[in-house]
Design an enzyme around this catalytic site. Structure first.
Site, PDB file in Angstrom:
ATOM      1  N   GLY A  45      17.568 -49.831  13.855  1.00  0.00           N
ATOM      2  CA  GLY A  45      18.060 -49.167  12.760  1.00  0.00           C
ATOM      3  C   GLY A  45      16.981 -48.002  12.123  1.00  0.00           C
ATOM      4  O   GLY A  45      17.293 -46.832  11.940  1.00  0.00           O
ATOM      5  N   CYS A  46      15.397 -48.056  12.560  1.00  0.00           N
ATOM      6  CA  CYS A  46      14.769 -46.926  12.425  1.00  0.00           C
ATOM      7  C   CYS A  46      14.756 -46.002  13.401  1.00  0.00           C
ATOM      8  O   CYS A  46      14.550 -44.797  12.764  1.00  0.00           O
ATOM      9  CB  CYS A  46      13.130 -47.844  12.435  1.00  0.00           C
ATOM     10  SG  CYS A  46      12.910 -48.916  11.496  1.00  0.00           S
TER      11      CYS A  46
END
Length: 152
Positions: A45-46
């Site tokens: 996600g990051c």
């Protein structure tokens, strides 16, 4: 205490990707800011979020804004992350979570995961938009829309 729309961002310092001291006072009063807190370098996600900000970075710059990513990772982790994904914006190391607490960024998943929150400020440091969501890819278009409103 959580910051809210209308609050001014607090002054803070942190080490940037090059190990230099970043001081928020060097930016407030000069340009709008997109400050995004994310859980961890090199996680799916990051990485999606960072690459999204990378891909739209010129749009933010053209509108007079600077993008700043903040996580608890150390400087060497940020260096690898920025190099691997060619991130052109500032990454700050908040390994003592002092900045996260200063902003009042909540944790998610029963406090196990640092939260993912984006703040957009005008050039005077007043918060104009806050977006709190673990949906990493949603932060970029919402932040860009808020910056476009400021540019009008």
């Amino acid at each position: 205490m959580e910051l809210k729309v209308g609050d001014r961002i607090p002054n803070f310092t942190a080490k940037d990707t090059d190990g230099n001291v970043f001081d928020s006072r060097d930016f407030v009063g000069k340009k709008a800011l997109v400050i995004y807190f994310y859980p961890k370098d090199n996680t799916p996600g990051c990485t999606t979020q960072a690459c999204g900000f990378r891909d739209q970075y010129e749009d933010f710059k053209d509108l007079g804004a600077e993008v700043i990513g903040i996580s608890g990772d150390d400087v060497s982790s940020h260096q690898k992350f920025a190099r691997q994904y060619k991130l052109p914006f500032i990454l700050l190391s908040d390994n003592d979570r002092k900045i996260r607490r200063l902003f009042g960024v909540p944790s998610n998943m029963f406090g196990l995961l640092p939260g993912r929150v984006t703040y957009v400020t005008d050039r005077n440091g007043e918060i104009k938009m806050i977006f709190d969501s673990m949906m990493a890819s949603k932060h970029i278009p919402i932040a860009l829309k808020a910056i476009k409103k400021l540019a009008l």
